[in-house]
Design a protein around this motif. Structure first.
Motif, PDB file in Angstrom:
ATOM      1  N   ARG A  41       0.820  -1.215   0.000  1.00  0.00           N
ATOM      2  CA  ARG A  41       0.000   0.000   0.000  1.00  0.00           C
ATOM      3  C   ARG A  41       0.855   1.266   0.000  1.00  0.00           C
ATOM      4  NH1 ARG A  41      -3.954  -2.704   3.890  1.00  0.00           N
ATOM      5  NH2 ARG A  41      -5.774  -3.139   2.605  1.00  0.00           N
ATOM      6  N   ASN A  42       2.066   1.189   0.563  1.00  0.00           N
ATOM      7  CA  ASN A  42       2.928   2.355   0.666  1.00  0.00           C
ATOM      8  C   ASN A  42       3.915   2.483  -0.497  1.00  0.00           C
ATOM      9  OD1 ASN A  42       2.674   3.879   3.496  1.00  0.00           O
ATOM     10  ND2 ASN A  42       2.213   1.720   3.801  1.00  0.00           N
ATOM     11  N   ALA A  43       3.929   1.518  -1.412  1.00  0.00           N
ATOM     12  CA  ALA A  43       4.845   1.566  -2.553  1.00  0.00           C
ATOM     13  C   ALA A  43       4.386   2.604  -3.569  1.00  0.00           C
ATOM     14  CB  ALA A  43       4.924   0.196  -3.216  1.00  0.00           C
ATOM     15  N   VAL A  44       5.352   3.214  -4.250  1.00  0.00           N
ATOM     16  CA  VAL A  44       5.027   4.150  -5.332  1.00  0.00           C
ATOM     17  C   VAL A  44       4.264   3.408  -6.420  1.00  0.00           C
ATOM     18  CG1 VAL A  44       5.958   5.704  -7.090  1.00  0.00           C
ATOM     19  CG2 VAL A  44       7.041   5.572  -4.834  1.00  0.00           C
ATOM     20  N   PHE A  45       4.762   2.240  -6.797  1.00  0.00           N
ATOM     21  CA  PHE A  45       4.042   1.341  -7.687  1.00  0.00           C
ATOM     22  C   PHE A  45       4.524  -0.078  -7.431  1.00  0.00           C
ATOM     23  CE2 PHE A  45       7.662   2.879 -10.236  1.00  0.00           C
ATOM     24  CZ  PHE A  45       8.223   1.697 -10.693  1.00  0.00           C
ATOM     25  N   ASN A  59      -8.482  -5.733  -6.626  1.00  0.00           N
ATOM     26  CA  ASN A  59      -9.842  -6.088  -6.201  1.00  0.00           C
ATOM     27  C   ASN A  59      -9.967  -6.194  -4.689  1.00  0.00           C
ATOM     28  OD1 ASN A  59     -10.755  -6.151  -8.834  1.00  0.00           O
ATOM     29  ND2 ASN A  59     -10.482  -8.355  -9.074  1.00  0.00           N
ATOM     30  N   ARG A  60      -8.868  -6.573  -4.028  1.00  0.00           N
ATOM     31  CA  ARG A  60      -8.881  -6.653  -2.564  1.00  0.00           C
ATOM     32  C   ARG A  60      -8.480  -5.324  -1.926  1.00  0.00           C
ATOM     33  NH1 ARG A  60      -6.313 -12.201  -0.310  1.00  0.00           N
ATOM     34  NH2 ARG A  60      -7.009 -11.177   1.609  1.00  0.00           N
ATOM     35  N   ARG A  61      -8.357  -4.290  -2.741  1.00  0.00           N
ATOM     36  CA  ARG A  61      -8.050  -2.933  -2.291  1.00  0.00           C
ATOM     37  C   ARG A  61      -6.707  -2.832  -1.571  1.00  0.00           C
ATOM     38  NH1 ARG A  61     -14.032  -0.739  -0.284  1.00  0.00           N
ATOM     39  NH2 ARG A  61     -15.100  -1.195  -2.268  1.00  0.00           N
ATOM     40  N   VAL A  62      -5.809  -3.733  -1.922  1.00  0.00           N
ATOM     41  CA  VAL A  62      -4.432  -3.618  -1.441  1.00  0.00           C
ATOM     42  C   VAL A  62      -3.703  -2.577  -2.272  1.00  0.00           C
ATOM     43  CG1 VAL A  62      -2.251  -4.857  -1.105  1.00  0.00           C
ATOM     44  CG2 VAL A  62      -4.426  -6.006  -0.657  1.00  0.00           C
ATOM     45  N   LEU A  63      -3.985  -2.562  -3.579  1.00  0.00           N
ATOM     46  CA  LEU A  63      -3.389  -1.601  -4.503  1.00  0.00           C
ATOM     47  C   LEU A  63      -4.471  -0.801  -5.209  1.00  0.00           C
ATOM     48  CD1 LEU A  63      -0.789  -3.855  -6.414  1.00  0.00           C
ATOM     49  CD2 LEU A  63      -0.358  -2.407  -4.417  1.00  0.00           C
ATOM     50  N   THR A  64      -4.087   0.371  -5.685  1.00  0.00           N
ATOM     51  CA  THR A  64      -4.942   1.103  -6.613  1.00  0.00           C
ATOM     52  C   THR A  64      -4.551   0.696  -8.031  1.00  0.00           C
ATOM     53  OG1 THR A  64      -3.402   2.961  -6.841  1.00  0.00           O
ATOM     54  CG2 THR A  64      -5.001   3.053  -5.020  1.00  0.00           C
TER      55      THR A  64
END
Length: 259
Positions: A41-45, A59-64
């Protein structure tokens, strides 16, 4: 947890190289999953060679969606060691399996199919894992002459083993982006593999012979022949795939800019 999140506020990127739903199995996996979520979640990408893995995390809202970047593995490939091989359907077939001896890799599926094949099958197994003893016992019970299976344990350099094989075999139940396929192509060898998404995607780039079930696997083993139209272009397709392999790496670009 908040302390860890605070430490991860700097600019960094992450890369996912195993399916998230595999990592989350068991109590230890669930605990590790908590820390992985915080980091991702804190990674730039976040890069991954698997669009499915990134879609799962989104889908699990871990990433955008903006964080998720599909990017192939960066592999040091060349075709310098590639050699063609000839074999026919009447002769013994030499197969190479290379990987962890875990249920995910599906080696038991191959062992259960071999007794149904009319021609002799010789399998070299390079790897180790938690199913080592279980698989050896399975081989003892179901594999009889003229078929043979040889367990080699962990092998650091499988180049010569690939050269000695007619085909590689990957009967996996799940994979992300199997690097072993590219290693085989770099030596001019095709791969028989299960028809899961990772292999289906790779089959558009080079020689992969896919099976859906045991009957299709048995048929592939029975009919494998370097003069068969299904196999005759394996070597040239493998060489072409490796020769054309190129990755424009956003991950590398980020590291160069930050360094």
């Amino acid at each position: 947890m908040s302390g860890m999140a605070h430490q991860l506020q700097g600019r960094f990127v992450a890369s996912v190289h195993q399916m998230p739903w595999v990592d989350s199995v068991g109590m230890r996996g669930r605990v590790e999953d908590v820390f992985q979520r915080i980091a991702l979640r804190n990674a730039v990408f976040v890069t991954s060679p698997s669009a499915a893995a990134l879609e799962f995390l989104v889908n699990r809202r871990v990433l955008t969606e903006e964080q998720a970047v599909v990017e192939a593995n960066i592999l040091p490939l060349n075709v310098k060691g590639a050699t063609a091989v000839t074999y026919d359907a009447k002769a013994p077939l030499r197969l190479l399996f290379c990987g962890r001896l875990e249920r995910q890799k599906g080696l038991d599926r191959l062992m259960l199919a071999i007794p149904k094949v009319g021609r002799p099958i010789h399998v070299l197994v390079a790897g180790s894992g938690s199913q080592d003893l279980e698989l050896r016992e399975l081989v003892r019970r179901v594999i009889t002459p003229p078929h043979t299976v040889e367990f080699l344990g962990y092998v650091s350099d499988v180049g010569e083993l690939i050269d000695e094989a007619h085909l590689a075999i990957m009967p996996s139940r799940s994979e992300l982006e199997p690097v072993f396929v590219w290693e085989c192509w770099a030596r001019g060898r095709a791969v028989i593999a299960s028809a899961i998404q990772a292999f289906a995607d790779l089959s558009r780039q080079g020689p992969l012979h896919l099976f859906e079930d045991q009957a299709e696997l048995v048929e592939l083993l029975e009919t494998a022949d370097s003069t068969n139209p299904l196999y005759i272009s394996d070597f040239s397709r493998a060489v072409d795939a490796v020769s054309g392999y190129k990755v424009d790496s956003r991950l590398t670009q980020f590291l160069n800019e930050e360094g």
